[in-house]
Design an enzyme around this catalytic site. Sequence first.
Site: not given
Ligand code: AMP
Length: 115
Positions: A32, A88, A95, A97, A101, A103
Site C-alpha cells: 500500500d 472495505n 472504500q 478504490v 482488495h 488489506h
Molecule cells: P480502500 O480505502 O479500502 O479502497 O483502500 C485503497 C487503498 O489503496 C488505500 O489504502 C490506499 O493507500 C491504496 N492506494 C491508493 N493508490 C495506490 C497506489 N498507487 N499504490 C498502492 N496503493 C495505493
Amino acid sequence: MAPTETLFTKIINREIPADIVYEDELCLAFRDINPQAPLHVLLIPKTPIAKLSEISDSDQSLLGHLLRTAPKIAEQQGHANAFRLVVNNGEDAGQTVFHLHLHILAGRNFTWPPG
Ligand code: AMP
C-alpha cells in the site's frame, strides 16, 4: 454493469509502478502506498470486481483463492502468526478504490473494535 477500470487495473497491466510482493495467474499483491502498519499489502484479483458485495457465485473459487493466498503472503513477509485482513465495502465503509482488495496488515498490535 461492467466494472470501471481503476488504478489497480493499471498496476496489474504495469502501466503505473507498484511494489509487487506476490503474483499468480489469478491475483496480485503489492505494498500500500500509504501503509497503516509495518506490513500493509493489498491483495487484488486480476478480474476487476468492484467490491465484495458485487461478487457472483462464479467468483467463489476466486474468493477462496484470495483467502488462501493472504496467509501465504503474510508468512512470506515474516508475519505468519499475527495479521489482520480488512475489506472495505462501499464508500461509507471507507472504500476508495473500486477494485476488490484485501488489506493485509501486520507488524503492530491492533485494537478492537476497528475505527
Ligand atoms: P480502500 O480505502 O479500502 O479502497 O483502500 C485503497 C487503498 O489503496 C488505500 O489504502 C490506499 O493507500 C491504496 N492506494 C491508493 N493508490 C495506490 C497506489 N498507487 N499504490 C498502492 N496503493 C495505493
